[in-house]
Enzyme design. Structure first.
Site, PDB file in Angstrom:
ATOM      1  N   TYR A  72       0.750  -1.173   0.162  1.00 35.39           N
ATOM      2  CA  TYR A  72      -0.008  -0.103  -0.219  1.00 35.39           C
ATOM      3  C   TYR A  72       0.600   1.214   0.153  1.00 35.39           C
ATOM      4  O   TYR A  72       0.510   2.260  -0.707  1.00 35.39           O
ATOM      5  CB  TYR A  72      -1.072   0.125   1.169  1.00 35.39           C
ATOM      6  CG  TYR A  72      -1.775  -1.233   1.641  1.00 35.39           C
ATOM      7  CD1 TYR A  72      -2.061  -2.200   0.403  1.00 35.39           C
ATOM      8  CD2 TYR A  72      -1.873  -1.747   2.763  1.00 35.39           C
ATOM      9  CE1 TYR A  72      -2.780  -3.464   0.821  1.00 35.39           C
ATOM     10  CE2 TYR A  72      -2.767  -2.640   3.017  1.00 35.39           C
ATOM     11  CZ  TYR A  72      -3.009  -3.822   2.098  1.00 35.39           C
ATOM     12  OH  TYR A  72      -3.509  -4.705   2.317  1.00 35.39           O
ATOM     13  N   LYS A 118     -10.775  18.008  -6.044  1.00 34.22           N
ATOM     14  CA  LYS A 118     -10.010  18.983  -5.643  1.00 34.22           C
ATOM     15  C   LYS A 118     -11.069  19.776  -4.720  1.00 34.22           C
ATOM     16  O   LYS A 118     -12.111  20.365  -5.375  1.00 34.22           O
ATOM     17  CB  LYS A 118      -9.730  19.760  -6.891  1.00 34.22           C
ATOM     18  CG  LYS A 118      -9.208  20.956  -7.049  1.00 34.22           C
ATOM     19  CD  LYS A 118      -8.793  21.519  -8.335  1.00 34.22           C
ATOM     20  CE  LYS A 118      -8.124  22.523  -8.323  1.00 34.22           C
ATOM     21  NZ  LYS A 118      -7.721  23.075  -9.611  1.00 34.22           N
TER      22      LYS A 118
END
Length: 144
Positions: A72, A118
């Protein structure tokens, strides 16, 4: 985030045992310079990544060995590298480049779903974030 397209039956079974896995990484924050406006490229902004990686055959389910899956931390480093190596105008391109990098760097990954958000997008109205979600799948024969 909706699940990545399910692994097909022909990929689900290895020696009679299902070893398919979906690895999920959510909320990875990367500071980068992306956007249409000049100011967006001058100052770093936060981008949040959610990823789902399909591994059709993950030996780690039996072995408990990191070598039989994806690390990960290495996936997070790959995403960070892809997101900071270049500046893009659009989230669509950023998500696509990120998915391509994951598939290129991690051969065990058959398919990847990337959602890039965003939170501070310059908008004429108040929104909590704007985001793009896409999925990419490795082509038969191991190519991208």
């Amino acid at each position: 985030m909706p699940p990545v397209t399910q692994v097909t039956k022909e990929h689900e079974v290895n020696g009679g045992k299902d070893r398919s896995v979906e690895v999920v990484i959510e909320g990875l924050e990367v500071f980068a310079h992306h956007g249409l406006l000049p100011g967006e490229k001058e100052s770093r902004q936060v981008f949040r990544f959610d990823l789902r990686l399909i591994l059709a055959d993950c030996p780690a389910v039996d072995s408990d060995d990191i070598g039989g899956t994806v690390d990960y931390a290495k996936v997070a480093a790959c995403v960070t590298g892809a997101a900071t190596a270049h500046s893009f105008d659009l989230l669509e391109r950023l998500a696509s480049v990120t998915a391509e990098a994951v598939l290129a760097d991690f051969p065990r990954v058959e398919a990847v779903s990337v959602r890039v958000a965003k939170p501070a997008a310059p908008m004429p109205c108040r929104v909590s974030e704007v985001a793009v979600l896409l999925e990419r799948r490795r082509q038969r024969g191991g190519g991208l």
